[in-house]
Design a protein around this motif. Structure first.
Motif, PDB file in Angstrom:
ATOM      1  N   CYS A 249       0.668  -1.187  -0.031  1.00  0.00           N
ATOM      2  CA  CYS A 249       0.030  -0.205  -0.115  1.00  0.00           C
ATOM      3  C   CYS A 249       0.867   1.236   0.048  1.00  0.00           C
ATOM      4  O   CYS A 249       2.016   1.182   0.485  1.00  0.00           O
ATOM      5  CB  CYS A 249      -0.928  -0.105   1.185  1.00  0.00           C
ATOM      6  SG  CYS A 249      -2.062   1.582   1.402  1.00  0.00           S
TER       7      CYS A 249
ATOM      8  N   SER B 245       0.492   3.539   1.919  1.00  0.00           N
ATOM      9  CA  SER B 245       0.647   3.794   3.259  1.00  0.00           C
ATOM     10  C   SER B 245       1.932   3.434   3.761  1.00  0.00           C
ATOM     11  O   SER B 245       2.589   3.926   4.651  1.00  0.00           O
ATOM     12  CB  SER B 245      -0.622   3.433   4.190  1.00  0.00           C
ATOM     13  OG  SER B 245      -1.823   4.252   3.742  1.00  0.00           O
TER      14      SER B 245
ATOM     15  N   HIS C  38      -0.919  -4.763   5.071  1.00  0.00           N
ATOM     16  CA  HIS C  38      -2.189  -4.869   5.847  1.00  0.00           C
ATOM     17  C   HIS C  38      -3.186  -5.102   4.978  1.00  0.00           C
ATOM     18  O   HIS C  38      -4.376  -4.827   5.132  1.00  0.00           O
ATOM     19  CB  HIS C  38      -2.330  -3.405   6.494  1.00  0.00           C
ATOM     20  CG  HIS C  38      -1.943  -2.311   5.703  1.00  0.00           C
ATOM     21  ND1 HIS C  38      -1.166  -1.440   5.858  1.00  0.00           N
ATOM     22  CD2 HIS C  38      -2.943  -1.492   4.670  1.00  0.00           C
ATOM     23  CE1 HIS C  38      -1.256  -0.312   4.862  1.00  0.00           C
ATOM     24  NE2 HIS C  38      -2.304  -0.568   4.250  1.00  0.00           N
ATOM     25  N   GLU C  39      -2.797  -5.571   3.587  1.00  0.00           N
ATOM     26  CA  GLU C  39      -3.859  -5.972   2.905  1.00  0.00           C
ATOM     27  C   GLU C  39      -3.676  -7.175   2.219  1.00  0.00           C
ATOM     28  O   GLU C  39      -2.593  -7.623   1.644  1.00  0.00           O
ATOM     29  CB  GLU C  39      -3.719  -4.884   1.396  1.00  0.00           C
ATOM     30  CG  GLU C  39      -3.751  -3.516   1.790  1.00  0.00           C
ATOM     31  CD  GLU C  39      -3.756  -2.368   0.706  1.00  0.00           C
ATOM     32  OE1 GLU C  39      -4.169  -3.061  -0.489  1.00  0.00           O
ATOM     33  OE2 GLU C  39      -3.527  -1.375   1.022  1.00  0.00           O
TER      34      GLU C  39
ATOM     35  N   ASP D 104      -8.374  -2.624   1.791  1.00  0.00           N
ATOM     36  CA  ASP D 104      -8.130  -1.237   2.370  1.00  0.00           C
ATOM     37  C   ASP D 104      -8.589  -0.439   0.996  1.00  0.00           C
ATOM     38  O   ASP D 104      -8.968   0.615   1.191  1.00  0.00           O
ATOM     39  CB  ASP D 104      -6.641  -1.413   2.357  1.00  0.00           C
ATOM     40  CG  ASP D 104      -6.137   0.106   2.987  1.00  0.00           C
ATOM     41  OD1 ASP D 104      -7.133   0.856   3.426  1.00  0.00           O
ATOM     42  OD2 ASP D 104      -5.055   0.331   3.185  1.00  0.00           O
ATOM     43  N   MET D 105      -8.168  -0.711  -0.113  1.00  0.00           N
ATOM     44  CA  MET D 105      -8.524  -0.003  -1.429  1.00  0.00           C
ATOM     45  C   MET D 105     -10.242   0.444  -1.500  1.00  0.00           C
ATOM     46  O   MET D 105     -10.591   1.586  -1.462  1.00  0.00           O
ATOM     47  CB  MET D 105      -8.034  -0.284  -2.688  1.00  0.00           C
ATOM     48  CG  MET D 105      -6.667  -0.498  -2.674  1.00  0.00           C
ATOM     49  SD  MET D 105      -5.427   1.146  -2.244  1.00  0.00           S
ATOM     50  CE  MET D 105      -5.223   1.246  -0.719  1.00  0.00           C
TER      51      MET D 105
HETATM   52 ZN    ZN Z   1      -3.306   0.305   2.674  1.00  0.00          ZN
END
Ligand code: ZN
Ligand code: NDP
Length: 351
Positions: free
Chosen positions: A37, A39, A59-60, A150-151
């Motif tokens: 990501c 992030s 985290h994805e 997340d997206m």
């Molecule tokens: Zn993310």
């Protein structure tokens, strides 16, 4: 176990760690498909949330459950699951107050690759498994499903934060994967014109696919001037910010009509303050509101959003431009996210 980690600000690498232990309400999972990501890029290379040592990133993704605690009711070893990027503590007071993403402190629902080891690992730990995991719907494409972590929820949260109403003219600043999902979310909530800001051809093409009606190139002039020209000087009703910097807020305020709302989901990796232009903010009285939020996370949101994908209302295929096979490609995928080549929207690594 092996994992791909942030070693310190500006440095990443493979490390060995002890496998986490499973508490009574928790699960241990092994990843099946993962995605890096933007992030992670802010966290590692900008040091945006401070120093982190040997913290496994990611985290994805989607995963298989390998172990559950004795109080977990709805998941068992062998289940395939979607893992939300944000995994709040659902029994916290903040969750009861409607802000689960800030359970036990600001942004503390964001645990993976922020305050604990993430998914780029042989195994990873999930707190509050019943509240945070979601069963992977049968038949869902494993390559596309990580976009639900997340997206999709972040982009759609941008549309919620901006409070999109039927017929709104909406400016979406940034059309990377998050902004594209903000375009899709605004479109589903009934936006009329959607002015999408970005330059990479893959992204502008996808923005049109998801419902953008006009495109704005931020490199060819000010965003606000272009948005005001497109709305005949009136300004847009809503702005979703999913890209840019601290300076983007002044453009958003200038482009907004009185009474308009801004929803920000952009992670501001650097800069100390956000500038609000005094005159265009109605010298403090323009009723132009700014809402910024971490996506809410949790199981219910994952299940509801994955339903949109399962029934074909939301096609995630345009988001995934690069696919790798094998755990070892995580590093390459992360660097793609850092370098953002022109043909990239999002990479996925199948494990
Ligand atoms: Zn993310
Ligand atoms: P990308 O880098 O892929 O996309 C950024 C977009 O912003 C691109 O369209 C880019 O245009 C555009 N952009 C860049 N600079 C400017 C500028 N100065 N003015 C206007 N537009 C600009 O990012 P992602 O879509 O992956 O992520 C977007 C943000 O969301 C990141 O900050 C990420 O960390 C954050 N995020 C937030 C979450 C949350 O819960 N709130 C969760 C996940 C991510 P171009 O086409 O030229 O590249």
């Amino acid at each position: 176990m092996k994992g791909f980690a942030m070693l310190k600000i500006g440095e990443v690498g493979w490390i060995e760690k002890e496998k986490a232990t499973c508490g009574p309400m928790d699960a241990i999972c092994r990843p099946l498909a993962i995605s890096p990501c933007t992030s992670d890029v802010h966290t590692v290379w900008e040091g945006a949330v401070g120093e982190r040592h040997n913290m496994i990133l990611g985290h994805e993704g989607i995963a298989e459950v390998v172990e559950v605690g004795e109080l977990v009711k709805d998941f068992k070893p062998g289940d395939k699951v979607i893992v939300p990027a944000i995994t709040p503590d659902w029994n916290s007071l903040e969750a009861q107050g409607g802000y689960a993403m800030h359970s036990h402190g600001i942004l503390q629902g964001w645990k993976f690759s922020n305050t604990k080891d993430g998914l780029f690992s042989d195994f990873f730990h999930v707190n509050d498994a019943d509240g945070n995991l979601a069963h992977l719907p049968k038949g869902m494409d494993l390559k596309l499903a990580p976009m639900l972590s997340d997206m999709v929820p972040t982009g759609f949260h941008g549309a919620e934060l901006a409070d999109i109403q039927y017929g709104d003219n909406v400016l979406v600043i940034g059309i990377g994967p998050v902004g594209l999902m903000a375009v899709a979310g605004a479109n589903m909530k009934g936006a009329a014109h959607i002015y999408a800001v970005g330059t990479r051809p893959k992204c502008t093409e996808a923005a049109k696919f998801y419902g953008a009606t006009e495109l704005i190139n931020y490199k060819e002039g000010s965003i606000s001037e272009q948005a005001l020209a497109l709305t005949k000087g009136v300004g847009v009703d809503k702005v979703i910010i999913a890209g840019g910097t601290v300076d983007t807020f002044s453009e958003a305020i200038k482009a907004l009509r009185p009474g308009g709302k801004i929803g920000n989901v952009n992670y501001l990796g650097s800069g100390d303050t956000i500038e609000i232009p005094r005159l265009e903010w109605g010298v403090g009285m323009g009723h132009k509101s700014i809402n910024g939020g971490l996506m809410p996370g949790g199981r219910l949101r994952m299940e509801r959003l994955s339903r949109l994908v399962s029934i074909g209302k939301l096609d995630l295929a345009p988001l995934v431009t690069h696919t790798f096979e094998g755990f070892d490609h995580i590093e390459e995928a992360l660097y793609l996210m850092k370098d953002k080549p022109k043909d990239l929207i999002k990479p996925v690594v199948l494990i």
